[in-house]
Design a protein around this motif. Structure first.
Motif, PDB file in Angstrom:
ATOM      1  N   ILE A 263      -1.706  13.160 -15.577  1.00  0.00           N
ATOM      2  CA  ILE A 263      -2.867  12.289 -15.449  1.00  0.00           C
ATOM      3  C   ILE A 263      -3.970  12.983 -14.671  1.00  0.00           C
ATOM      4  O   ILE A 263      -4.814  12.342 -14.068  1.00  0.00           O
TER       5      ILE A 263
ATOM      6  N   PHE B 110     -12.776   3.846 -10.493  1.00  0.00           N
ATOM      7  CA  PHE B 110     -12.693   2.770  -9.527  1.00  0.00           C
ATOM      8  C   PHE B 110     -13.915   2.751  -8.643  1.00  0.00           C
ATOM      9  O   PHE B 110     -14.280   1.712  -8.154  1.00  0.00           O
TER      10      PHE B 110
ATOM     11  N   ARG C  71      -0.688   5.739 -15.165  1.00  0.00           N
ATOM     12  CA  ARG C  71      -1.239   5.761 -13.838  1.00  0.00           C
ATOM     13  C   ARG C  71      -1.293   4.330 -13.333  1.00  0.00           C
ATOM     14  O   ARG C  71      -1.712   3.442 -14.064  1.00  0.00           O
ATOM     15  N   VAL C  72      -0.798   4.093 -12.129  1.00  0.00           N
ATOM     16  CA  VAL C  72      -0.916   2.762 -11.552  1.00  0.00           C
ATOM     17  C   VAL C  72      -2.069   2.831 -10.565  1.00  0.00           C
ATOM     18  O   VAL C  72      -1.911   3.302  -9.452  1.00  0.00           O
ATOM     19  N   GLU C  73      -3.245   2.399 -10.979  1.00  0.00           N
ATOM     20  CA  GLU C  73      -4.416   2.557 -10.124  1.00  0.00           C
ATOM     21  C   GLU C  73      -4.247   1.818  -8.811  1.00  0.00           C
ATOM     22  O   GLU C  73      -4.602   2.307  -7.758  1.00  0.00           O
TER      23      GLU C  73
ATOM     24  N   GLY D 239      -1.388   0.497  -7.521  1.00  0.00           N
ATOM     25  CA  GLY D 239      -0.026   0.386  -7.011  1.00  0.00           C
ATOM     26  C   GLY D 239       0.167   1.152  -5.722  1.00  0.00           C
ATOM     27  O   GLY D 239      -0.739   1.821  -5.224  1.00  0.00           O
ATOM     28  N   PHE D 240       1.372   1.034  -5.178  1.00  0.00           N
ATOM     29  CA  PHE D 240       1.677   1.723  -3.932  1.00  0.00           C
ATOM     30  C   PHE D 240       1.703   3.224  -4.161  1.00  0.00           C
ATOM     31  O   PHE D 240       1.199   3.998  -3.356  1.00  0.00           O
ATOM     32  N   ILE D 241       2.335   3.637  -5.251  1.00  0.00           N
ATOM     33  CA  ILE D 241       2.219   5.028  -5.645  1.00  0.00           C
ATOM     34  C   ILE D 241       1.461   5.077  -6.942  1.00  0.00           C
ATOM     35  O   ILE D 241       1.518   4.172  -7.755  1.00  0.00           O
ATOM     36  N   GLU D 242       0.746   6.188  -7.120  1.00  0.00           N
ATOM     37  CA  GLU D 242      -0.161   6.267  -8.242  1.00  0.00           C
ATOM     38  C   GLU D 242       0.577   6.716  -9.487  1.00  0.00           C
ATOM     39  O   GLU D 242       0.273   6.280 -10.588  1.00  0.00           O
ATOM     40  N   ARG D 243       1.555   7.582  -9.317  1.00  0.00           N
ATOM     41  CA  ARG D 243       2.227   8.163 -10.475  1.00  0.00           C
ATOM     42  C   ARG D 243       3.476   7.369 -10.802  1.00  0.00           C
ATOM     43  O   ARG D 243       4.177   6.891  -9.917  1.00  0.00           O
TER      44      ARG D 243
ATOM     45  N   ARG E  26       0.054   9.432  -2.614  1.00  0.00           N
ATOM     46  CA  ARG E  26      -1.343   9.537  -3.004  1.00  0.00           C
ATOM     47  C   ARG E  26      -1.977  10.696  -2.250  1.00  0.00           C
ATOM     48  O   ARG E  26      -1.578  10.996  -1.124  1.00  0.00           O
TER      49      ARG E  26
END
Lengths: 368, 361, 446
Positions: free
Chosen positions: A129, A164, B254-256, B258-262, C301
């Motif tokens: 990604i 975003f 992708r979890v924009e 979320g707690f983790i992105e991947r 992140r």
């Protein structure tokens, strides 16, 4: 019995532990590559100039800083370049956080994209990604930007592409895996947003490149970009300028969605494009009246139709297909996949486009 | 207790992603994989139904007892060993697959041997337990893992990046006849019921076939998602470039917020649990098949269990040591091809035994 | 009342109890009649003896009517079978009159008050705990559990000195297999050991000697015992401790507070979910820190990864030493504040927690984020309602930490599954320790 079992487990752990011990590397002993750029090499003997942007975490800055360092290397392959760069920095290079790949536009013009992308796809630690884009004048120039608003190196790119931060239909964002898919998929051509460096550490990302499977074919300007985006990502936040006799007004679209259907009649492909826009009037140079809303809508539709048609004939002439008409044709025709594909290649250059747009104005804004 | 039967079948469905079922189907996506999926549902359901129906005549019996009533000992015992070796290989392949992926995506510096060894410790500890306890265990694992896996799959279906035209391109190959491999791969989804050859003893009442039709739609859904989602994400033409299409696909989400992105780490860690659960079940079955086929003077010794598991683990570790990724994947496909005839053979045996029992009783 | 013969007298006189300075032997004469009074002054109520035995003896016209009076007394007990010396130790007063022995339970109870529950605190539930006196505990249970089927069985452990216990169960709903097993376990205890606490007894009677996770519940709350009795469980009281042992107890029992039943449906469930989250964080947070910072920072992140990297920059040690160091500090603080008198305890935690934490980060020994994690681990541990599970999980997180340090994040998952395996294998008196749906949630008449 229990003790013996406990002992076995402990022994097993100890044995395994002695085998291990090499994967452990603390986070502060790693250099995170946040972005990478690939440009054509300056040295004519080499193929690529690979540039990595390394984030420097700072213990003193409480809320992050955009400190970074840039390392470049010229080699014939990306893998070699990364190895050489590794030897030039004092910490382990960690590619796990590489979220932006910028390819110099010159390299995109040269082509050979499949060969270039191989390393990115093959490496297990590169995120699928990650965003991929073309850089103008060069990828390195894009990386070496330091906007004052950043609290994280290259955060500006992440925010723009991730939609975003800013949400706009001018920015086409492309993921690495999607780019690879488009490079492989017959009937769906790749596209890359162009990041252009402007003065004062700014960028503009409103044009994009459409590629065939290997190289750049056509560059879309900002207005065309918006149309492609409505088909590609369906992002709203779209603006349409509608000219009237005595002035113009601007429609701000809340959502704008493009769809298409594909028919073959008498050995000729007809592609119907439908664009649906819901929006409000945001700015006008002439007084508008609520009663005439439907008239404005018709005017706007005319405008949209014209723009969409001109874009798709342009794409057709360039023999590229970023929207996936070819894929749709393949998805509707059974038989040998190769044969179907050859049929489409014959059909596409003569395909006819018909546009039906539907603009719906919700209001004229807060004033009439 | 009937719901535990459901878990056994469902566990096999969920774990398909890690035993090369999507790979096999994707390899043949233009050559009849679509039809294989459509055919697999009636075939799988039919043999499951036959098996359950036949087994109702043998409440709380294990395979060895059923075979003994049908065949002489010199034939039934080697047969039990044959089936046991199939189960052993099933667990072995799952372990190698999860070991290989965890080395590749989570700890690239660790040797494959070590990764597999870590899994083996817990799996062997668990598989030696009683059947009832294993059922409780897989219930816990499924309850903890499946909601999150469902979240990932739902997220995949709603993802903007999934291209349904690519899926439809593959769907257009419905005119091709399915190959044996593809059918064998697709029916794997339904083969969780075969674990009953040992677990039947843990069910005091025979399984009622009333609700098993539910597995039809569920299995179809599982098959379609494990086949279509990677194609939708990686393209009809590009998807075969990847060795683990599902893992690549999970990394493409992708979890924009979320707690983790991947999604990748979440997916792998969840599937580590599922894979272990599946291996525990398979090895438990293999263990008891071997134990019951052996003379009781041997199998009742406490060392027997550990000798058997030692052998299993040794096989797995040898494979891990000798094989690279390509070999493991080939081994997996080979096993899947062989599995289907074995399964039919097993169901036939049980069916014949049941028919004969009706005549005699 | 029993016939007096020479042997029993002799046995009594030989017993070492007579040489104790609190042993009282009084001979009383009136109207030519004589009685002998024997008791231990330390545990018998002097005034009551005076009131109930001595005065009536002098008022009686003749010995016959006095004996009739003695027979009428409520407190008269004929604990046949046990020797005279044993009766005296139990707190009975003996009256030797003619050739008869009368014994009376005239025990002076030192502690009659019932204290508030302060180990297992409930917000809106009953406030009182059990007492250290077994009779009072039985009294409490009787008054709360008003069913004729409630049964007590008293007995003595074969320990040294012998400790009295009583088994409590509801005859109607009890699981007899469990009951028999517990009785057998209690009888089997033959050790030279002092049993003074319920936990000690629980440890001795469990058949798995080295276990981390409790399989019997130790509680001081009468309401919990009543609830469990109604679920068919068995409770054991040990004399001299305000805790009851309740068996069987499975994993869910250790995760439930009595307040879950007393508050509203959604709040109760919210608290329950909160507790599981706390459990998960307590077990895995430290391990996640090590696994993610040292093996797989790419899963965080990017902002977080960089900020951890920044805050770790001055720390000279690898992450696991940092974690172990801070966790150890926290454990020391917790232990110190438990054993210290309450007034000093709070000072210790303040000094330790606040000052040490700040100073450690400023000195560059640990990172800021580490402090947050350790605090979170500590607090989430205290969310667990039952002490024993709390302690077990406190230990368990180090196991997780060790495995994660060696094998990374995948090791953590494997360890977690391993824990599940252990739980599902474990049994408490025939009940599976962990399964999704607990058996016997409701009152079940067998």
């Amino acid at each position: 019995m229990i003790l013996r079992r406990l002992l076995t487990v402990l022994l097993a752990i100890a044995a395994a532990g002695s085998l291990n011990g090499c994967g452990f590397k603390d986070i502060d002993k790693r250099f995170f590559v946040v972005a990478m750029a690939v440009d054509p090499a300056d040295n004519p003997d080499k193929l690529y100039k690979v540039t990595v942007k390394l984030a420097i975490p700072s213990p003193s800055e409480r809320f992050g800083s955009n400190d970074y360092t840039i390392v470049s290397e010229e080699t014939d392959s990306i893998a070699e370049a990364v190895r050489v760069i590794k030897s030039e920095v004092d910490k382990e290079l960690d590619l796990g956080h590489m979220k932006a790949i910028v390819i110099g536009q010159k390299l995109v013009e040269q082509g050979n994209m499949n060969k270039l992308m191989d390393w990115f796809i093959r490496r297990r630690d590169i995120q699928n990604i990650a965003w991929i884009a073309a850089g103008n004048p060069s990828g390195k120039a894009v990386l070496d930007l330091r906007p004052h608003t950043e609290r994280l190196p290259s955060n500006m790119l992440f925010m723009s592409f991730g939609q975003f931060g800013t949400e706009t239909a001018y920015i086409v964002s492309e993921y690495l895996f999607d780019f690879h898919r488009r490079l492989k998929e017959r009937g769906l051509d790749p596209l890359l947003p162009i990041i252009e460096v402007r003065d004062n550490q700014q960028v503009s990302i409103n044009r994009s490149i459409i590629l065939d499977k290997e190289r750049q074919r056509i560059v879309l300007q900002a207005l065309d970009n918006k149309v492609v985006n409505s088909f590609y990502q369906g992002i709203g936040k779209y603006d349409i300028r509608v000219d009237l006799n005595d002035g113009f007004f601007i429609i701000a679209a809340e959502n704008c969605k493009g769809t298409f259907t594909l028919n073959t009649r008498n050995g000729k492909a007809v592609i119907h494009l439908y664009v649906r826009v819901n929006g409000i009037v945001e700015e006008s140079t002439v007084p508008l009246s609520k009663e005439k809303l439907s008239m404005y809508e018709r005017a706007a539709e005319q405008q949209v139709n014209k723009r969409v048609l001109s874009l798709f004939y342009k794409l057709q002439q360039a023999k590229v297909d970023p929207i996936g008409f070819g894929l749709r044709y393949r998805a509707r025709h059974t038989g040998n996949p190769d044969q179907v594909w050859r049929d489409w290649l014959r059909l596409y250059p003569e395909a006819e486009f018909k546009v039906q747009s539907k603009v719906k104005l919700m209001s004229t804004g807060q004033i009439e | 207790m009937n719901r535990y039967y459901g878990y056994l079948v469902f566990l096999n469905m969920v774990v398909n992603v890690f035993v090369y079922v999507p790979q096999i189907l994707i390899r043949e996506r233009f050559d009849g994989a679509v039809n294989a999926i459509l055919l697999a549902v009636p075939i799988g359901m039919l043999i499951m139904f036959i098996f359950i129906k036949s087994l109702r005549r043998y409440p709380a019996r294990s395979l060895q007892e059923i075979l003994d009533s049908l065949l002489p000992g010199w034939l039934s015992r080697p047969l039990a060993f044959l089936f046991a070796s199939m189960y052993m290989m099933a667990g072995c392949i799952t372990m190698l697959s999860i070991g290989d992926t965890s080395v590749r995506y989570i700890s690239p510096e660790a040797p494959l041997l070590l990764a597999v060894f870590m899994f083996l410790i817990v799996v062997c500890m668990a598989a030696a337990h009683r059947s009832r306890q294993i059922l409780f265990l897989i219930e816990m694992i499924l309850i903890l893992d499946v909601p999150l896996i469902l979240f990932i799959i739902v997220k995949a279906f709603w993802n903007r990046s999934i291209n349904w035209d690519s899926v439809a391109v593959v769907g257009m190959s419905y005119t091709h006849l399915p190959s044996w491999t593809a059918i064998s791969g697709a029916t794997y989804i339904f083969s969780g019921y075969t674990n009953l050859v040992v677990f039947n003893k843990a069910f005091p009442k025979p399984i009622s076939p009333r609700w098993i039709w539910l597995f039809g739609p569920v299995g179809l859904g599982v098959l379609i998602s494990s086949f279509a989602v990677p194609i939708g994400f990686q393209g009809a033409d590009g998807v075969s470039d990847y060795i683990y299409p599902w893992i690549t696909t999970s990394d493409s989400m992708r979890v924009e917020l979320g707690f983790i992105e991947r999604v990748l780490p979440l997916f792998l860690l969840l599937y580590a649990g599922i894979s272990m659960g599946s291996t525990i079940v398979h090895w438990h079955v293999a263990l008891y098949l071997v134990k019951e086929a052996l003379p009781s003077s041997w199998s009742l010794k406490p060392a027997a269990t550990w000798t058997i598991f030692g052998t299993f683990a040794a096989f797995t570790l040898i494979f891990a040591f000798l094989f690279n990724e390509q070999n493991i994947s080939e081994l997996g496909s080979g096993w899947i091809r062989l599995r289907f005839p074995c399964e039919i053979f097993l169901v036939l045996l049980v069916l014949i035994a049941a028919l004969r029992r009706r005549r005699t009783v | 009342m029993s016939q007096l013969d020479q042997d029993t007298i002799q046995e009594l006189l030989d017993s070492p109890i007579t040489r104790s300075s609190d042993f009282v032997r009084k001979e009383l004469h009136h109207n030519g009649a004589a009685i002998v009074l024997l008791y231990l002054r330390s545990i018998c109520d002097d005034a009551k003896i005076q009131q109930d035995i001595v005065l009536p003896f002098y008022r009686a016209d003749h010995i016959g009517s006095f004996q009739d009076y003695l027979r009428s007394l409520d407190s008269q007990k004929s604990s046949k079978g046990s020797s005279l010396s044993e009766r005296i130790i139990k707190g009975e007063a003996l009256v030797l009159s003619g050739d008869e022995v009368f014994s009376f339970a005239i025990k002076k109870t030192v502690q009659e008050t019932v204290g508030p529950a302060d180990v297992e605190i409930s917000v809106v539930g009953p406030k009182q705990a059990f007492s250290e006196e077994m009779d009072i505990n039985i009294n409490i249970l009787r008054s709360r559990y008003t069913e004729p089927s409630l049964t007590f069985e008293r007995g003595k452990l074969e320990s040294y000195p012998k400790t009295e216990y009583s088994i409590v169960y509801d005859r109607k709903v009890v699981d007899h297999a469990v009951l028999d097993k517990i009785k057998k376990d209690l009888e089997q205890l033959r050790r030279k050991l002092v049993v003074q606490a319920a936990g000690q007894l629980a440890r001795r009677i469990s058949n798995v000697k080295h276990t981390l996770f409790p399989t019997v519940m130790i509680t001081e709350r009468p309401d919990r015992v009543v609830l469990n009795l109604s679920q068919g469980k068995v409770a054991v009281f040990v004399h001299g401790t305000p805790f009851a042992i309740v068996a069987p107890a499975v994993f869910y029992d250790f995760m439930s507070a009595m307040d879950d039943l007393y508050t509203h449906y959604w709040t109760g469930h919210f608290l329950l979910v909160l507790r599981y989250i706390g459990l998960f964080l307590n077990l895995t947070l430290a391990s996640f820190y090590v696994g993610l910072t040292s093996y797989n920072p790419e899963f965080l992140r990017v902002q977080l990864a960089l900020s951890i990297a920044g805050s770790r920059a001055p720390v000279p040690y690898p992450s696991y030493i940092e974690v172990v160091f801070m966790l150890l500090m926290m454990e020391l603080l917790t232990e110190a504040s438990i054993r210290l008198p309450r007034t000093i305890g709070s000072t210790a935690t303040t000094v330790g927690g606040l000052i040490l934490g700040t100073a450690a980060t400023e000195a560059g020994l640990v990172s800021n984020i580490m402090i947050i994690i350790v605090a979170c681990v500590a607090i989430s541990n205290f969310v667990l309602p039952i002490n024993e599970m709390m302690f077990a999980m406190r230990v368990m997180k180090y196991v997780f930490l060790l495995i994660t340090t060696l094998f990374g994040v995948m090791g953590l998952v494997i360890a977690f599954i391993g824990l599940l395996v252990h739980f599902t294998r474990k049994e408490s008196y025939g009940r599976p320790y962990l399964r999704l749906f607990k058996e016997n949630r409701k009152v079940l008449i067998r």
